[in-house]
Design an enzyme around this catalytic site. Structure first.
Site, PDB file in Angstrom:
ATOM      1  N   ARG A  71      -1.940 142.106 -55.572  1.00 39.80           N
ATOM      2  CA  ARG A  71      -1.560 141.147 -55.160  1.00 39.80           C
ATOM      3  C   ARG A  71      -0.362 140.352 -55.212  1.00 39.80           C
ATOM      4  O   ARG A  71      -0.008 140.123 -54.702  1.00 39.80           O
ATOM      5  CB  ARG A  71      -2.876 139.643 -55.376  1.00 39.80           C
ATOM      6  CG  ARG A  71      -3.864 139.814 -54.611  1.00 39.80           C
ATOM      7  CD  ARG A  71      -5.425 138.941 -55.259  1.00 39.80           C
ATOM      8  NE  ARG A  71      -5.028 137.969 -55.342  1.00 39.80           N
ATOM      9  CZ  ARG A  71      -5.736 136.722 -54.815  1.00 39.80           C
ATOM     10  NH1 ARG A  71      -6.020 136.833 -56.537  1.00 39.80           N
ATOM     11  NH2 ARG A  71      -4.935 135.470 -54.560  1.00 39.80           N
ATOM     12  N   GLN A 102      -4.622 125.054 -53.190  1.00 35.12           N
ATOM     13  CA  GLN A 102      -5.242 125.829 -53.910  1.00 35.12           C
ATOM     14  C   GLN A 102      -4.641 127.074 -53.972  1.00 35.12           C
ATOM     15  O   GLN A 102      -5.242 128.463 -54.795  1.00 35.12           O
ATOM     16  CB  GLN A 102      -6.438 125.752 -53.254  1.00 35.12           C
ATOM     17  CG  GLN A 102      -7.671 124.627 -52.925  1.00 35.12           C
ATOM     18  CD  GLN A 102      -8.998 124.637 -52.136  1.00 35.12           C
ATOM     19  OE1 GLN A 102      -9.639 125.273 -52.733  1.00 35.12           O
ATOM     20  NE2 GLN A 102      -8.496 123.880 -51.087  1.00 35.12           N
ATOM     21  N   ASN A 103      -3.464 127.293 -52.869  1.00 36.31           N
ATOM     22  CA  ASN A 103      -2.710 128.545 -52.889  1.00 36.31           C
ATOM     23  C   ASN A 103      -1.938 129.284 -54.468  1.00 36.31           C
ATOM     24  O   ASN A 103      -1.122 127.916 -54.753  1.00 36.31           O
ATOM     25  CB  ASN A 103      -1.880 128.638 -51.768  1.00 36.31           C
ATOM     26  CG  ASN A 103      -3.125 128.339 -50.672  1.00 36.31           C
ATOM     27  OD1 ASN A 103      -4.778 128.968 -50.590  1.00 36.31           O
ATOM     28  ND2 ASN A 103      -2.464 128.262 -49.574  1.00 36.31           N
ATOM     29  N   VAL A 104      -2.063 130.894 -54.242  1.00 35.41           N
ATOM     30  CA  VAL A 104      -1.083 130.832 -55.652  1.00 35.41           C
ATOM     31  C   VAL A 104       0.076 131.372 -55.435  1.00 35.41           C
ATOM     32  O   VAL A 104       0.548 131.700 -56.328  1.00 35.41           O
ATOM     33  CB  VAL A 104      -2.299 131.717 -57.152  1.00 35.41           C
ATOM     34  CG1 VAL A 104      -3.676 130.928 -57.455  1.00 35.41           C
ATOM     35  CG2 VAL A 104      -2.775 132.546 -55.642  1.00 35.41           C
ATOM     36  N   HIS A 120      -4.685 125.963 -57.994  1.00 34.74           N
ATOM     37  CA  HIS A 120      -5.117 126.308 -58.930  1.00 34.74           C
ATOM     38  C   HIS A 120      -4.150 127.850 -59.581  1.00 34.74           C
ATOM     39  O   HIS A 120      -4.452 128.918 -60.180  1.00 34.74           O
ATOM     40  CB  HIS A 120      -6.077 127.563 -57.762  1.00 34.74           C
ATOM     41  CG  HIS A 120      -7.044 126.746 -57.202  1.00 34.74           C
ATOM     42  ND1 HIS A 120      -7.708 127.789 -56.520  1.00 34.74           N
ATOM     43  CD2 HIS A 120      -7.917 125.897 -57.807  1.00 34.74           C
ATOM     44  CE1 HIS A 120      -9.140 126.761 -55.931  1.00 34.74           C
ATOM     45  NE2 HIS A 120      -8.404 125.430 -57.116  1.00 34.74           N
ATOM     46  N   CYS A 128      -0.179 133.967 -71.682  1.00 43.92           N
ATOM     47  CA  CYS A 128      -0.741 134.674 -73.329  1.00 43.92           C
ATOM     48  C   CYS A 128      -1.957 134.266 -73.331  1.00 43.92           C
ATOM     49  O   CYS A 128      -1.711 132.692 -73.015  1.00 43.92           O
ATOM     50  CB  CYS A 128       0.392 134.996 -74.400  1.00 43.92           C
ATOM     51  SG  CYS A 128      -0.442 135.478 -75.440  1.00 43.92           S
ATOM     52  N   GLY A 187      -6.681 124.361 -43.729  1.00 45.81           N
ATOM     53  CA  GLY A 187      -6.886 125.810 -44.085  1.00 45.81           C
ATOM     54  C   GLY A 187      -7.782 125.979 -45.141  1.00 45.81           C
ATOM     55  O   GLY A 187      -7.383 127.372 -45.861  1.00 45.81           O
ATOM     56  N   SER A 189     -11.684 126.048 -46.535  1.00 45.50           N
ATOM     57  CA  SER A 189     -13.588 126.050 -46.275  1.00 45.50           C
ATOM     58  C   SER A 189     -14.217 124.690 -46.518  1.00 45.50           C
ATOM     59  O   SER A 189     -15.023 124.672 -46.212  1.00 45.50           O
ATOM     60  CB  SER A 189     -13.878 127.185 -46.284  1.00 45.50           C
ATOM     61  OG  SER A 189     -13.801 127.282 -47.991  1.00 45.50           O
ATOM     62  N   PRO A 214      -9.495 126.174 -36.762  1.00 41.17           N
ATOM     63  CA  PRO A 214      -9.964 126.827 -36.293  1.00 41.17           C
ATOM     64  C   PRO A 214     -11.249 126.478 -36.077  1.00 41.17           C
ATOM     65  O   PRO A 214     -12.247 126.728 -35.550  1.00 41.17           O
ATOM     66  CB  PRO A 214      -9.065 128.722 -36.205  1.00 41.17           C
ATOM     67  CG  PRO A 214      -9.005 128.172 -37.283  1.00 41.17           C
ATOM     68  CD  PRO A 214      -8.278 127.691 -38.054  1.00 41.17           C
TER      69      PRO A 214
HETATM   70  P1  OAD Z   1     -11.283 129.809 -47.521  1.00 41.84           P
HETATM   71  O1  OAD Z   1     -11.186 131.671 -47.582  1.00 41.84           O
HETATM   72  O2  OAD Z   1     -12.757 129.552 -48.073  1.00 41.84           O
HETATM   73  O3  OAD Z   1     -11.209 129.567 -46.357  1.00 41.84           O
HETATM   74  C1  OAD Z   1      -9.991 129.298 -45.836  1.00 41.84           C
HETATM   75  C2  OAD Z   1     -10.004 128.819 -44.580  1.00 41.84           C
HETATM   76  O4  OAD Z   1      -8.795 128.791 -43.445  1.00 41.84           O
HETATM   77  C3  OAD Z   1     -11.382 128.872 -43.100  1.00 41.84           C
HETATM   78  O5  OAD Z   1     -12.084 127.923 -43.019  1.00 41.84           O
HETATM   79  C4  OAD Z   1     -11.079 129.225 -42.227  1.00 41.84           C
HETATM   80  O6  OAD Z   1     -11.597 128.978 -41.111  1.00 41.84           O
HETATM   81  C5  OAD Z   1      -9.635 128.603 -42.467  1.00 41.84           C
HETATM   82  N1  OAD Z   1      -8.480 129.024 -41.472  1.00 41.84           N
HETATM   83  C6  OAD Z   1      -7.810 130.520 -41.290  1.00 41.84           C
HETATM   84  N2  OAD Z   1      -7.194 131.146 -40.739  1.00 41.84           N
HETATM   85  C7  OAD Z   1      -6.716 129.649 -40.498  1.00 41.84           C
HETATM   86  C8  OAD Z   1      -5.391 129.507 -39.324  1.00 41.84           C
HETATM   87  N3  OAD Z   1      -4.071 130.550 -39.440  1.00 41.84           N
HETATM   88  N4  OAD Z   1      -4.790 128.117 -39.777  1.00 41.84           N
HETATM   89  C9  OAD Z   1      -5.639 127.159 -40.501  1.00 41.84           C
HETATM   90  N5  OAD Z   1      -6.946 127.607 -40.921  1.00 41.84           N
HETATM   91  C10 OAD Z   1      -7.257 129.069 -40.959  1.00 41.84           C
HETATM   92  O7  OAD Z   1     -10.097 129.177 -48.335  1.00 41.84           O
HETATM   93  P2  OAD Z   1     -10.142 128.528 -49.754  1.00 41.84           P
HETATM   94  O8  OAD Z   1     -10.778 126.885 -49.145  1.00 41.84           O
HETATM   95  O9  OAD Z   1      -8.434 127.996 -49.705  1.00 41.84           O
HETATM   96  O10 OAD Z   1     -10.000 129.781 -55.678  1.00 41.84           O
HETATM   97  O11 OAD Z   1     -10.627 129.083 -50.799  1.00 41.84           O
HETATM   98  C11 OAD Z   1     -10.684 128.121 -51.567  1.00 41.84           C
HETATM   99  C12 OAD Z   1     -10.998 128.779 -52.708  1.00 41.84           C
HETATM  100  O12 OAD Z   1     -11.361 129.718 -53.125  1.00 41.84           O
HETATM  101  C13 OAD Z   1      -9.450 129.867 -53.472  1.00 41.84           C
HETATM  102  O13 OAD Z   1      -8.567 129.255 -54.205  1.00 41.84           O
HETATM  103  C14 OAD Z   1      -9.899 130.924 -54.516  1.00 41.84           C
HETATM  104  C15 OAD Z   1     -10.968 131.182 -54.192  1.00 41.84           C
HETATM  105  O14 OAD Z   1     -12.083 132.034 -53.947  1.00 41.84           O
HETATM  106  C16 OAD Z   1      -9.985 130.557 -56.319  1.00 41.84           C
HETATM  107  O15 OAD Z   1      -9.863 131.878 -57.039  1.00 41.84           O
HETATM  108  C17 OAD Z   1     -10.908 129.919 -58.369  1.00 41.84           C
END
Ligand code: OAD
Length: 247
Positions: A71, A102-104, A120, A128, A187, A189, A214
């Site tokens: 990654r 929440q993005n890294v 996150h 370390c 963006g 979930s 979307p």
């Molecule tokens: P998810 O993968 O759960 O959700 C991504 C969201 O983005 C979905 O609701 C999609 O419909 C939406 N999406 C997709 N393409 C898009 C676009 N072009 N424009 C706008 N929205 C779009 O990701 P997160 O909710 O960020 O944590 O997930 C939260 C956490 O779960 C992450 O930070 C990570 C993961 O496990 C850890 O690893 C601790």
């Protein structure tokens, strides 16, 4: 995404003194970073319990490191997109403007946003497990890197499932959510806590919620405006509509 919804979003932002943006993996999707829970998302191919928990790292650090090395390598090849840049511009337009992510991947910073709360952690930080040693950058550190200060194993500087979020970041995010006039949720979930409840906090304290996604999420039901679109197109459309309001 209707013209009416775009105009409403622009009006809400235009009337706001304080804006809090909450972003998830969908914000980075248009830069080529995979999401987690979409049909072809990372968690459809990989098991988070084997890759993103402290137990997984204790059990098989080389496996976890292999995934994070991959990654980190990918991250070196991607760029922020137009939507990230729109948010960076808005920080100059609104006095009190903060992005909670929440993005890294650090893409908000790279696009020019300065007020960013990273819930996150970051992929480009390695720390370390034994002391406060930290390395910032995307250099490949090998398959099982150890600390040059104390000799303990190094780990990715991200928050794994079951771990506490950095307290300062979480408190600042909750305060921003409670204080804002408008929360823009992009963006995510909306299923991973505590980030998912930031929209509830904004709403409970009288803020309006705009969602860009979307797909419908648990946040859509409480949103004042839902823009069913990818983030780049929606942010550019709101930006243009907001510009027209000001001219
Ligand atoms: P998810 O993968 O759960 O959700 C991504 C969201 O983005 C979905 O609701 C999609 O419909 C939406 N999406 C997709 N393409 C898009 C676009 N072009 N424009 C706008 N929205 C779009 O990701 P997160 O909710 O960020 O944590 O997930 C939260 C956490 O779960 C992450 O930070 C990570 C993961 O496990 C850890 O690893 C601790």
């Amino acid at each position: 995404m209707t013209g009416e919804a775009i105009a409403r979003a622009a009006e809400l932002l235009d009337g706001a003194d304080s804006v809090c943006v909450s972003t998830g993996a969908g914000m980075s999707a248009e830069s080529g970073v995979p999401t987690f829970r979409d049909e072809d998302g990372l968690w459809s191919k990989f098991n988070p319990e084997e890759l993103a928990t402290p137990q997984a790292f204790a059990r098989d650090p080389l496996k976890v490191w292999a995934w994070y090395r991959h990654r980190r390598q990918k991250l070196a090849q991607i760029e922020p997109h137009a939507g990230h840049k729109v948010l960076a511009d808005w920080e100059q337009r609104v006095d009190d403007f903060v992005v909670v992510t929440q993005n890294v991947d650090g893409l908000h910073h790279r696009a020019g946003s300065e007020k960013v709360i990273e819930l996150h952690g970051r992929l480009d930080v390695v720390r370390c497990t034994g002391c406060d040693y930290e390395i910032v950058g995307l250099d490949d550190l090998g398959e099982d890197p150890h600390c040059e200060q104390c000799g303990e194993r190094l780990r990715p500087g991200v928050v794994w499932f079951g771990e506490m979020l950095p307290a300062g970041a979480l408190n600042a995010a909750i305060a921003a959510a409670q204080h804002c006039d408008v929360m823009l949720v992009i963006g995510t979930s909306g299923v991973v806590q505590p980030a998912a409840s930031l929209a509830d906090a904004a709403k409970a304290y009288g803020g309006a919620v705009i969602e860009i996604n979307p797909n419908r999420t648990p946040i859509s039901a409480l949103a004042d405006v839902w823009l069913d679109s990818g983030c780049g197109a929606a942010l550019k459309a709101i930006d243009a509509a907001w510009g027209r309001l000001e001219s």
